[in-house]
Write an enzyme that holds these catalytic residues in place. Structure first.
Site, PDB file in Angstrom:
ATOM      1  N   TYR A  21      59.671  12.665  52.737  1.00 20.13           N
ATOM      2  CA  TYR A  21      58.490  12.069  53.145  1.00 20.13           C
ATOM      3  C   TYR A  21      57.437  12.498  52.229  1.00 20.13           C
ATOM      4  CZ  TYR A  21      54.969  10.381  56.470  1.00 20.13           C
ATOM      5  OH  TYR A  21      53.965   9.774  56.829  1.00 20.13           O
ATOM      6  N   HIS A  25      55.029   9.564  49.485  1.00 19.19           N
ATOM      7  CA  HIS A  25      53.791   9.299  49.660  1.00 19.19           C
ATOM      8  C   HIS A  25      53.051   9.660  48.424  1.00 19.19           C
ATOM      9  CE1 HIS A  25      54.784   8.594  53.740  1.00 19.19           C
ATOM     10  NE2 HIS A  25      53.692   8.145  53.844  1.00 19.19           N
ATOM     11  N   TYR A  44      42.423   6.989  54.013  1.00 22.21           N
ATOM     12  CA  TYR A  44      43.518   7.301  54.786  1.00 22.21           C
ATOM     13  C   TYR A  44      44.139   8.382  54.399  1.00 22.21           C
ATOM     14  CZ  TYR A  44      47.871   5.417  57.300  1.00 22.21           C
ATOM     15  OH  TYR A  44      48.884   5.320  58.041  1.00 22.21           O
ATOM     16  N   TRP A  79      58.265  -1.286  53.825  1.00 20.16           N
ATOM     17  CA  TRP A  79      57.730   0.291  53.866  1.00 20.16           C
ATOM     18  C   TRP A  79      58.564   0.738  54.989  1.00 20.16           C
ATOM     19  CZ3 TRP A  79      55.888   4.130  50.796  1.00 20.16           C
ATOM     20  CH2 TRP A  79      55.465   4.924  51.233  1.00 20.16           C
ATOM     21  N   TRP A  80      58.309   0.305  56.238  1.00 25.99           N
ATOM     22  CA  TRP A  80      58.916   0.899  57.438  1.00 25.99           C
ATOM     23  C   TRP A  80      60.362   1.134  57.123  1.00 25.99           C
ATOM     24  CZ3 TRP A  80      56.379  -2.426  61.323  1.00 25.99           C
ATOM     25  CH2 TRP A  80      54.865  -2.113  61.938  1.00 25.99           C
TER      26      TRP A  80
END
Length: 107
Positions: A21, A25, A44, A79-80
């Protein structure tokens, strides 16, 4: 500059997928970053709690409508789909997310 609203939420990453994860990113896909900015998302950040699975998200958004429209973009759906194996998701692969309510702010 238009007034921004804070969006704060939690999500859950699978314990054995934390490293992946984080890797995905750093950096986030350029087309994802561009789309978020085009939809009024600023500053963000994602944080990982000490429990090793709880993610804490913070974003400044221009409007709830623009934020909601992110989910309708092709890049977000892609992306999801790519992130679904790493975290708890809904049936459409969107992350299970819980909004947090601001109770204190010091400027």
């Amino acid at each position: 500059m238009a007034k921004r609203t804070k969006k704060v939420f939690t999500m859950q990453v699978y314990p054995d997928q934390v490293a992946e994860y984080i890797r995905r990113h750093n950096p986030v896909w350029p087309e994802m970053a561009t789309m978020l900015k085009e939809h009024g998302v600023h500053n963000y950040s994602m944080f990982l709690a000490e429990d090793g699975v709880t993610l804490f998200g913070y974003a400044e958004i221009e409007s709830e409508e623009k934020w909601a429209a992110v989910a309708d973009t092709d890049v977000c759906k892609k992306w999801w789909d790519s992130m679904a194996p790493l975290m708890r998701t809904n049936e459409d692969n969107s992350p299970e997310s819980k909004d947090l309510r601001e109770i204190f702010y010091l400027a």
